[in-house]
Motif scaffolding. Structure first.
Motif, PDB file in Angstrom:
ATOM      1  N   GLU A 242      44.551  47.153  27.988  1.00 61.94           N
ATOM      2  CA  GLU A 242      44.040  47.391  26.809  1.00 61.94           C
ATOM      3  C   GLU A 242      42.818  46.171  26.441  1.00 61.94           C
ATOM      4  O   GLU A 242      41.796  46.390  25.911  1.00 61.94           O
ATOM      5  CB  GLU A 242      44.638  47.578  25.420  1.00 61.94           C
ATOM      6  N   LEU A 243      43.367  44.758  26.815  1.00 63.32           N
ATOM      7  CA  LEU A 243      42.543  43.818  26.640  1.00 63.32           C
ATOM      8  C   LEU A 243      41.206  43.862  27.512  1.00 63.32           C
ATOM      9  O   LEU A 243      39.991  43.582  27.059  1.00 63.32           O
ATOM     10  CB  LEU A 243      43.257  42.341  27.141  1.00 63.32           C
ATOM     11  N   LEU A 244      41.533  44.161  28.670  1.00 60.85           N
ATOM     12  CA  LEU A 244      40.329  44.379  29.743  1.00 60.85           C
ATOM     13  C   LEU A 244      39.506  45.413  29.250  1.00 60.85           C
ATOM     14  O   LEU A 244      38.224  45.384  29.360  1.00 60.85           O
ATOM     15  CB  LEU A 244      40.660  44.729  31.067  1.00 60.85           C
ATOM     16  N   VAL A 245      40.008  46.581  28.719  1.00 57.47           N
ATOM     17  CA  VAL A 245      38.970  47.758  28.318  1.00 57.47           C
ATOM     18  C   VAL A 245      38.320  46.962  27.297  1.00 57.47           C
ATOM     19  O   VAL A 245      37.055  47.297  27.168  1.00 57.47           O
ATOM     20  CB  VAL A 245      40.016  48.820  28.000  1.00 57.47           C
ATOM     21  N   LYS A 246      38.801  46.328  26.265  1.00 58.48           N
ATOM     22  CA  LYS A 246      38.136  46.002  25.096  1.00 58.48           C
ATOM     23  C   LYS A 246      36.938  45.067  25.622  1.00 58.48           C
ATOM     24  O   LYS A 246      35.826  45.092  25.031  1.00 58.48           O
ATOM     25  CB  LYS A 246      38.941  45.071  24.267  1.00 58.48           C
ATOM     26  N   CYS A 247      37.419  44.062  26.382  1.00 61.64           N
ATOM     27  CA  CYS A 247      36.364  43.033  26.967  1.00 61.64           C
ATOM     28  C   CYS A 247      35.015  43.649  27.610  1.00 61.64           C
ATOM     29  O   CYS A 247      34.010  43.401  27.417  1.00 61.64           O
ATOM     30  CB  CYS A 247      37.237  41.871  27.740  1.00 61.64           C
ATOM     31  N   LEU A 248      35.492  44.658  28.435  1.00 56.36           N
ATOM     32  CA  LEU A 248      34.527  45.319  29.353  1.00 56.36           C
ATOM     33  C   LEU A 248      33.643  46.280  28.348  1.00 56.36           C
ATOM     34  O   LEU A 248      32.648  46.491  28.717  1.00 56.36           O
ATOM     35  CB  LEU A 248      35.059  46.373  30.397  1.00 56.36           C
ATOM     36  N   SER A 249      34.229  46.873  27.388  1.00 56.78           N
ATOM     37  CA  SER A 249      33.747  47.948  26.644  1.00 56.78           C
ATOM     38  C   SER A 249      32.440  47.167  25.662  1.00 56.78           C
ATOM     39  O   SER A 249      31.644  47.713  25.526  1.00 56.78           O
ATOM     40  CB  SER A 249      34.651  48.517  25.653  1.00 56.78           C
ATOM     41  N   HIS A 250      32.589  45.833  25.613  1.00 55.51           N
ATOM     42  CA  HIS A 250      31.580  45.151  24.694  1.00 55.51           C
ATOM     43  C   HIS A 250      30.413  44.550  25.673  1.00 55.51           C
ATOM     44  O   HIS A 250      29.353  44.547  25.257  1.00 55.51           O
ATOM     45  CB  HIS A 250      32.341  43.891  24.316  1.00 55.51           C
ATOM     46  N   GLU A 251      30.824  44.837  26.892  1.00 61.30           N
ATOM     47  CA  GLU A 251      29.845  43.949  28.052  1.00 61.30           C
ATOM     48  C   GLU A 251      28.788  45.282  28.681  1.00 61.30           C
ATOM     49  O   GLU A 251      28.119  44.921  29.311  1.00 61.30           O
ATOM     50  CB  GLU A 251      30.468  43.200  28.810  1.00 61.30           C
ATOM     51  N   ILE A 252      29.546  46.460  28.451  1.00 59.97           N
ATOM     52  CA  ILE A 252      28.958  47.539  29.514  1.00 59.97           C
ATOM     53  C   ILE A 252      28.636  48.807  28.773  1.00 59.97           C
ATOM     54  O   ILE A 252      29.579  49.157  27.932  1.00 59.97           O
ATOM     55  CB  ILE A 252      29.807  47.659  30.654  1.00 59.97           C
ATOM     56  N   ASP A 253      27.559  49.542  28.935  1.00 61.91           N
ATOM     57  CA  ASP A 253      27.483  50.807  28.206  1.00 61.91           C
ATOM     58  C   ASP A 253      27.901  52.125  29.089  1.00 61.91           C
ATOM     59  O   ASP A 253      27.301  52.842  29.497  1.00 61.91           O
ATOM     60  CB  ASP A 253      25.781  51.040  28.215  1.00 61.91           C
ATOM     61  N   LEU A 254      29.348  52.041  29.410  1.00 58.00           N
ATOM     62  CA  LEU A 254      30.023  52.983  29.864  1.00 58.00           C
ATOM     63  C   LEU A 254      31.387  53.222  29.391  1.00 58.00           C
ATOM     64  O   LEU A 254      31.929  52.279  28.876  1.00 58.00           O
ATOM     65  CB  LEU A 254      30.154  52.647  31.323  1.00 58.00           C
ATOM     66  N   PRO A 255      32.054  54.315  29.404  1.00 62.85           N
ATOM     67  CA  PRO A 255      33.425  54.625  28.777  1.00 62.85           C
ATOM     68  C   PRO A 255      34.165  53.654  29.600  1.00 62.85           C
ATOM     69  O   PRO A 255      34.115  53.702  31.177  1.00 62.85           O
ATOM     70  CB  PRO A 255      33.627  55.999  29.090  1.00 62.85           C
ATOM     71  N   VAL A 256      35.139  53.054  29.194  1.00 65.54           N
ATOM     72  CA  VAL A 256      36.072  52.161  30.031  1.00 65.54           C
ATOM     73  C   VAL A 256      37.567  52.587  29.391  1.00 65.54           C
ATOM     74  O   VAL A 256      37.807  52.534  28.378  1.00 65.54           O
ATOM     75  CB  VAL A 256      36.040  50.596  29.758  1.00 65.54           C
ATOM     76  N   GLU A 257      38.206  53.078  30.291  1.00 66.37           N
ATOM     77  CA  GLU A 257      39.546  53.513  30.199  1.00 66.37           C
ATOM     78  C   GLU A 257      40.525  52.492  30.762  1.00 66.37           C
ATOM     79  O   GLU A 257      40.508  52.056  31.726  1.00 66.37           O
ATOM     80  CB  GLU A 257      40.100  55.009  30.457  1.00 66.37           C
ATOM     81  N   ALA A 258      41.829  52.735  30.230  1.00 67.33           N
ATOM     82  CA  ALA A 258      43.087  51.998  30.835  1.00 67.33           C
ATOM     83  C   ALA A 258      43.650  52.685  31.844  1.00 67.33           C
ATOM     84  O   ALA A 258      43.673  54.038  31.754  1.00 67.33           O
ATOM     85  CB  ALA A 258      44.107  51.473  29.674  1.00 67.33           C
ATOM     86  N   GLY A 259      44.191  52.284  32.906  1.00 68.73           N
ATOM     87  CA  GLY A 259      44.713  52.773  33.869  1.00 68.73           C
ATOM     88  C   GLY A 259      46.021  53.056  33.819  1.00 68.73           C
ATOM     89  O   GLY A 259      46.986  52.928  34.763  1.00 68.73           O
TER      90      GLY A 259
END
Length: 188
Positions: free
Chosen positions: A132-149
Protein backbone atom coordinates in the motif's frame (compact mmCIF):
# COMPACT_ATOMS: atom_id res chain seq x y z
CA UNK A 1 17.05 -14.35 -24.09
CA UNK A 2 17.55 -15.33 -20.44
CA UNK A 3 20.68 -16.14 -18.45
CA UNK A 4 21.93 -16.68 -14.91
CA UNK A 5 25.39 -16.24 -13.42
CA UNK A 6 26.95 -19.64 -12.89
CA UNK A 7 28.11 -18.83 -9.36
CA UNK A 8 24.61 -17.65 -8.36
CA UNK A 9 22.97 -20.79 -9.74
CA UNK A 10 25.60 -23.01 -8.09
CA UNK A 11 25.00 -21.30 -4.75
CA UNK A 12 21.27 -22.09 -4.92
CA UNK A 13 21.96 -25.63 -6.13
CA UNK A 14 24.22 -26.13 -3.09
CA UNK A 15 21.43 -24.92 -0.78
CA UNK A 16 19.03 -27.38 -2.37
CA UNK A 17 21.56 -30.23 -2.14
CA UNK A 18 22.17 -29.51 1.56
CA UNK A 19 18.41 -29.72 2.11
CA UNK A 20 18.26 -33.03 0.23
CA UNK A 21 16.28 -31.56 -2.67
CA UNK A 22 16.98 -32.68 -6.22
CA UNK A 23 16.69 -29.78 -8.67
CA UNK A 24 15.20 -30.45 -12.09
CA UNK A 25 14.43 -26.94 -13.28
CA UNK A 26 15.62 -23.41 -12.61
CA UNK A 27 13.56 -20.66 -14.18
CA UNK A 28 13.85 -16.87 -14.24
CA UNK A 29 11.86 -15.23 -11.44
CA UNK A 30 9.61 -13.26 -13.83
CA UNK A 31 8.26 -16.57 -15.20
CA UNK A 32 7.42 -17.77 -11.66
CA UNK A 33 5.80 -14.45 -10.80
CA UNK A 34 3.84 -14.52 -14.06
CA UNK A 35 2.58 -18.04 -13.24
CA UNK A 36 1.39 -16.88 -9.79
CA UNK A 37 -0.24 -13.86 -11.43
CA UNK A 38 -1.99 -16.16 -13.95
CA UNK A 39 -3.06 -18.58 -11.18
CA UNK A 40 -4.86 -15.69 -9.53
CA UNK A 41 -6.68 -15.05 -12.84
CA UNK A 42 -5.39 -11.51 -13.19
CA UNK A 43 -3.76 -11.77 -16.61
CA UNK A 44 -5.26 -9.85 -19.48
CA UNK A 45 -4.92 -11.24 -22.96
CA UNK A 46 -4.38 -8.03 -24.90
CA UNK A 47 -3.09 -5.41 -22.48
CA UNK A 48 0.45 -4.78 -21.30
CA UNK A 49 0.92 -4.84 -17.54
CA UNK A 50 4.05 -3.97 -15.54
CA UNK A 51 4.93 -6.17 -12.55
CA UNK A 52 7.23 -4.33 -10.15
CA UNK A 53 8.96 -6.51 -7.56
CA UNK A 54 10.94 -4.96 -4.70
CA UNK A 55 13.68 -7.35 -3.61
CA UNK A 56 14.41 -8.44 -0.06
CA UNK A 57 17.36 -6.04 0.12
CA UNK A 58 15.04 -3.03 -0.39
CA UNK A 59 17.54 -1.83 -3.03
CA UNK A 60 16.74 -3.94 -6.08
CA UNK A 61 13.67 -3.86 -8.29
CA UNK A 62 12.67 -6.25 -11.05
CA UNK A 63 10.42 -4.65 -13.64
CA UNK A 64 8.64 -7.12 -15.92
CA UNK A 65 6.24 -6.01 -18.63
CA UNK A 66 3.89 -8.77 -19.77
CA UNK A 67 1.49 -9.00 -22.67
CA UNK A 68 -0.54 -12.04 -23.66
CA UNK A 69 1.03 -13.92 -20.74
CA UNK A 70 4.52 -13.40 -22.15
CA UNK A 71 7.22 -11.38 -20.38
CA UNK A 72 8.18 -9.01 -23.21
CA UNK A 73 10.57 -6.85 -21.21
CA UNK A 74 12.47 -7.53 -17.99
CA UNK A 75 14.83 -5.11 -16.31
CA UNK A 76 16.77 -5.23 -13.06
CA UNK A 77 17.02 -1.83 -11.36
CA UNK A 78 19.41 -1.11 -8.49
CA UNK A 79 18.58 1.84 -6.26
CA UNK A 80 21.23 4.03 -4.59
CA UNK A 81 19.62 3.61 -1.15
CA UNK A 82 16.64 1.72 0.32
CA UNK A 83 13.24 2.60 -1.16
CA UNK A 84 11.33 2.03 2.09
CA UNK A 85 12.59 4.01 5.07
CA UNK A 86 13.26 2.23 8.36
CA UNK A 87 10.00 3.46 9.91
CA UNK A 88 8.07 1.74 7.06
CA UNK A 89 5.76 4.76 6.79
CA UNK A 90 7.30 6.59 3.84
CA UNK A 91 9.36 6.13 0.71
CA UNK A 92 12.88 7.48 0.43
CA UNK A 93 12.55 10.48 -1.91
CA UNK A 94 15.95 10.01 -3.59
CA UNK A 95 15.34 6.31 -4.26
CA UNK A 96 11.78 7.00 -5.45
CA UNK A 97 13.02 9.64 -7.93
CA UNK A 98 15.60 7.20 -9.28
CA UNK A 99 12.98 4.45 -9.56
CA UNK A 100 10.56 6.76 -11.40
CA UNK A 101 13.30 7.77 -13.82
CA UNK A 102 14.14 4.11 -14.51
CA UNK A 103 10.44 3.23 -14.96
CA UNK A 104 9.96 6.06 -17.46
CA UNK A 105 13.07 5.03 -19.41
CA UNK A 106 11.89 1.40 -19.44
CA UNK A 107 8.36 2.29 -20.56
CA UNK A 108 9.70 4.51 -23.37
CA UNK A 109 11.99 1.71 -24.53
CA UNK A 110 9.07 -0.73 -24.45
CA UNK A 111 6.85 1.65 -26.47
CA UNK A 112 9.63 2.17 -29.01
CA UNK A 113 10.22 -1.55 -29.60
CA UNK A 114 6.58 -2.63 -29.43
CA UNK A 115 5.07 -0.10 -31.87
CA UNK A 116 3.69 2.39 -29.35
CA UNK A 117 2.24 -0.26 -27.01
CA UNK A 118 1.03 1.35 -23.78
CA UNK A 119 1.30 -0.11 -20.31
CA UNK A 120 -2.17 -0.26 -18.76
CA UNK A 121 -1.23 -0.61 -15.08
CA UNK A 122 1.53 -1.39 -12.60
CA UNK A 123 1.24 -4.14 -9.98
CA UNK A 124 3.61 -3.87 -7.02
CA UNK A 125 5.06 -6.79 -5.04
CA UNK A 126 7.11 -6.11 -1.93
CA UNK A 127 9.19 -8.16 0.50
CA UNK A 128 8.26 -5.94 3.38
CA UNK A 129 4.48 -6.16 3.08
CA UNK A 130 4.43 -2.45 2.25
CA UNK A 131 2.46 -2.73 -0.99
CA UNK A 132 0.00 0.00 0.00
CA UNK A 133 2.84 2.40 0.79
CA UNK A 134 4.52 1.72 -2.56
CA UNK A 135 1.19 2.00 -4.38
CA UNK A 136 0.59 5.35 -2.70
CA UNK A 137 4.10 6.64 -3.48
CA UNK A 138 4.02 5.50 -7.11
CA UNK A 139 0.44 6.70 -7.67
CA UNK A 140 1.52 10.25 -6.81
CA UNK A 141 4.38 10.05 -9.31
CA UNK A 142 2.93 8.27 -12.36
CA UNK A 143 -0.21 8.67 -14.42
CA UNK A 144 -1.17 4.98 -14.45
CA UNK A 145 -3.26 2.78 -12.19
CA UNK A 146 -1.01 1.19 -9.55
CA UNK A 147 -2.22 -1.85 -7.60
CA UNK A 148 -0.90 -3.92 -4.71
CA UNK A 149 0.27 -7.40 -5.62
CA UNK A 150 -1.44 -9.09 -2.70
CA UNK A 151 -2.36 -12.19 -4.65
CA UNK A 152 -3.59 -14.74 -2.14
CA UNK A 153 -5.82 -17.19 -4.04
CA UNK A 154 -5.66 -20.57 -2.38
CA UNK A 155 -3.71 -19.32 0.62
CA UNK A 156 -5.02 -19.22 4.16
CA UNK A 157 -3.64 -15.85 5.18
CA UNK A 158 -4.91 -12.32 5.44
CA UNK A 159 -1.45 -10.83 5.41
CA UNK A 160 0.63 -9.87 2.42
CA UNK A 161 3.33 -12.29 1.42
CA UNK A 162 6.92 -11.46 0.62
CA UNK A 163 7.80 -11.36 -3.07
CA UNK A 164 10.02 -14.42 -2.61
CA UNK A 165 7.00 -16.43 -1.45
CA UNK A 166 5.08 -15.38 -4.56
CA UNK A 167 8.00 -16.60 -6.64
CA UNK A 168 8.19 -19.89 -4.74
CA UNK A 169 4.44 -20.41 -5.11
CA UNK A 170 4.67 -19.64 -8.83
CA UNK A 171 7.52 -22.09 -9.29
CA UNK A 172 5.64 -24.76 -7.32
CA UNK A 173 2.70 -24.38 -9.71
CA UNK A 174 4.79 -25.19 -12.79
CA UNK A 175 2.97 -28.49 -13.43
CA UNK A 176 -0.47 -27.07 -12.64
CA UNK A 177 -0.45 -23.66 -14.33
CA UNK A 178 1.08 -23.56 -17.80
CA UNK A 179 2.69 -20.45 -19.21
CA UNK A 180 3.34 -19.66 -22.85
CA UNK A 181 7.07 -19.58 -22.16
CA UNK A 182 9.03 -22.28 -20.38
CA UNK A 183 12.69 -21.66 -19.64
CA UNK A 184 15.02 -24.01 -17.82
CA UNK A 185 18.31 -22.35 -16.88
CA UNK A 186 19.64 -25.55 -15.29
CA UNK A 187 21.31 -28.27 -17.29
CA UNK A 188 22.33 -31.15 -14.99
Amino acid sequence: FAAVKKESLNQYLNYAAQAGIKVKTAEPSPISLLRWYKFNALTTEQKSVALLELGADNLSITLTIIKKEIPCFVREITLPNPLILDNHSECNKTALERLMSEIHISFEYYRKWFQGEKIEKIIVFSQFGEQELLVKCLSHEIDLPVEAGALKKGLKTKAYLSSELYLAAGAALSHKVKTKIKLNLYRP
